[in-house]
Motif scaffolding. Structure first.
Motif, PDB file in Angstrom:
ATOM      1  N   ARG A  42      58.077  35.613  35.884  1.00 22.94           N
ATOM      2  CA  ARG A  42      57.567  36.898  36.348  1.00 22.94           C
ATOM      3  C   ARG A  42      56.280  37.264  35.598  1.00 22.94           C
ATOM      4  NH1 ARG A  42      62.126  40.954  36.807  1.00 22.94           N
ATOM      5  NH2 ARG A  42      62.497  39.692  38.636  1.00 22.94           N
ATOM      6  N   ARG A  43      56.268  37.002  34.307  1.00 23.04           N
ATOM      7  CA  ARG A  43      55.070  37.281  33.505  1.00 23.04           C
ATOM      8  C   ARG A  43      53.923  36.367  33.917  1.00 23.04           C
ATOM      9  NH1 ARG A  43      54.010  38.817  27.579  1.00 23.04           N
ATOM     10  NH2 ARG A  43      51.778  39.017  27.757  1.00 23.04           N
ATOM     11  N   LEU A  44      54.235  35.101  34.214  1.00 24.55           N
ATOM     12  CA  LEU A  44      53.214  34.162  34.664  1.00 24.55           C
ATOM     13  C   LEU A  44      52.577  34.637  35.962  1.00 24.55           C
ATOM     14  CD1 LEU A  44      51.772  31.386  34.421  1.00 24.55           C
ATOM     15  CD2 LEU A  44      53.649  30.461  35.782  1.00 24.55           C
ATOM     16  N   VAL A  45      53.404  35.091  36.891  1.00 31.81           N
ATOM     17  CA  VAL A  45      52.882  35.584  38.169  1.00 31.81           C
ATOM     18  C   VAL A  45      52.028  36.827  37.944  1.00 31.81           C
ATOM     19  CG1 VAL A  45      53.556  36.611  40.380  1.00 31.81           C
ATOM     20  CG2 VAL A  45      54.714  34.561  39.552  1.00 31.81           C
ATOM     21  N   GLU A  47      50.351  37.754  35.195  1.00 35.61           N
ATOM     22  CA  GLU A  47      49.092  37.402  34.531  1.00 35.61           C
ATOM     23  C   GLU A  47      48.147  36.679  35.488  1.00 35.61           C
ATOM     24  OE1 GLU A  47      48.020  38.305  31.597  1.00 35.61           O
ATOM     25  OE2 GLU A  47      49.886  39.281  31.018  1.00 35.61           O
ATOM     26  N   THR A  48      48.692  35.828  36.335  1.00 30.19           N
ATOM     27  CA  THR A  48      47.867  35.142  37.317  1.00 30.19           C
ATOM     28  C   THR A  48      47.260  36.138  38.293  1.00 30.19           C
ATOM     29  OG1 THR A  48      49.278  33.186  37.143  1.00 30.19           O
ATOM     30  CG2 THR A  48      47.844  33.322  39.066  1.00 30.19           C
ATOM     31  N   TYR A  49      48.065  37.100  38.728  1.00 24.34           N
ATOM     32  CA  TYR A  49      47.561  38.141  39.618  1.00 24.34           C
ATOM     33  C   TYR A  49      46.482  38.961  38.928  1.00 24.34           C
ATOM     34  CZ  TYR A  49      47.444  42.370  42.450  1.00 24.34           C
ATOM     35  OH  TYR A  49      47.034  43.431  43.204  1.00 24.34           O
ATOM     36  N   ASP A  50      46.738  39.364  37.686  1.00 22.06           N
ATOM     37  CA  ASP A  50      45.784  40.189  36.954  1.00 22.06           C
ATOM     38  C   ASP A  50      44.452  39.475  36.741  1.00 22.06           C
ATOM     39  OD1 ASP A  50      47.555  42.253  36.816  1.00 22.06           O
ATOM     40  OD2 ASP A  50      48.131  41.901  34.719  1.00 22.06           O
ATOM     41  N   SER A  51      44.505  38.208  36.380  1.00 23.63           N
ATOM     42  CA  SER A  51      43.257  37.506  36.082  1.00 23.63           C
ATOM     43  C   SER A  51      42.583  36.943  37.328  1.00 23.63           C
ATOM     44  CB  SER A  51      43.505  36.380  35.078  1.00 23.63           C
ATOM     45  OG  SER A  51      44.368  35.424  35.631  1.00 23.63           O
ATOM     46  N   GLY A  52      43.324  36.655  38.370  1.00 30.91           N
ATOM     47  CA  GLY A  52      42.735  36.047  39.559  1.00 30.91           C
ATOM     48  C   GLY A  52      42.434  37.019  40.672  1.00 30.91           C
ATOM     49  N   VAL A  53      43.465  37.642  41.199  1.00 30.04           N
ATOM     50  CA  VAL A  53      43.308  38.487  42.380  1.00 30.04           C
ATOM     51  C   VAL A  53      42.477  39.725  42.067  1.00 30.04           C
ATOM     52  CG1 VAL A  53      44.562  39.855  44.090  1.00 30.04           C
ATOM     53  CG2 VAL A  53      45.440  37.635  43.396  1.00 30.04           C
ATOM     54  N   LEU A  54      42.693  40.334  40.920  1.00 30.22           N
ATOM     55  CA  LEU A  54      41.955  41.538  40.581  1.00 30.22           C
ATOM     56  C   LEU A  54      40.485  41.269  40.270  1.00 30.22           C
ATOM     57  CD1 LEU A  54      44.589  43.505  38.474  1.00 30.22           C
ATOM     58  CD2 LEU A  54      44.019  43.757  40.891  1.00 30.22           C
ATOM     59  N   SER A  55      40.129  40.025  40.073  1.00 32.49           N
ATOM     60  CA  SER A  55      38.725  39.664  39.829  1.00 32.49           C
ATOM     61  C   SER A  55      37.979  39.353  41.118  1.00 32.49           C
ATOM     62  CB  SER A  55      38.650  38.448  38.915  1.00 32.49           C
ATOM     63  OG  SER A  55      39.245  38.719  37.683  1.00 32.49           O
TER      64      SER A  55
END
Length: 126
Positions: A42-45, A47-55
């Motif tokens: 859940r944390r991996l997903v 962090e991936t969302y925070d660093s990828g999608v939000l950028s």
């Protein structure tokens, strides 16, 4: 006289092998930490969302502005050679092949890094 260069070569080789050993130890510890519980998918997903999608918005906006500037600069050059009809293709290929990955990497790294630094500073203040 011939001994000194050989000694320097041997010392450099020893340092190189020691550094390779340290790198191998680091990767060994890294692999052990990856497979050792607790697993946090859940944390991996998140962090991936925070660093990828939000950028994504930042990357698109900067890509658009870089494309505009690149098109403006290339237009003058292509007009000289009578090739202004290829401006779109040149800008597109340049952004996709050359500048796009570099800009995306820099922007995503900068945005994600600053967000993580802000998150760490929040934890320190509380």
């Amino acid at each position: 006289m011939l001994q000194q260069p050989i000694e320097r070569l041997g010392a450099a080789t020893t340092r190189f092998v020691l550094e390779l050993g340290r790198i191998a130890q680091f990767f060994g510890v890294l692999l052990l930490q990856i497979v050792r519980p607790p697993f946090r998918p859940r944390r991996l997903v998140r962090e991936t969302y925070d660093s990828g999608v939000l950028s994504l918005a930042l990357v698109c906006a900067s890509g658009l502005t870089v494309g505009f500037v690149l098109g403006l600069q290339l237009h003058n050059v292509l007009v000289r050679f009578g090739a202004e009809e290829s401006l779109g293709a040149v800008v597109g290929l340049t952004l996709i092949r050359e500048l796009g990955p570099v800009l995306t990497g820099l922007l995503v790294t900068g945005r994600a890094g600053s967000a993580m630094a802000a998150e760490i500073s929040e934890e320190w203040e509380t």
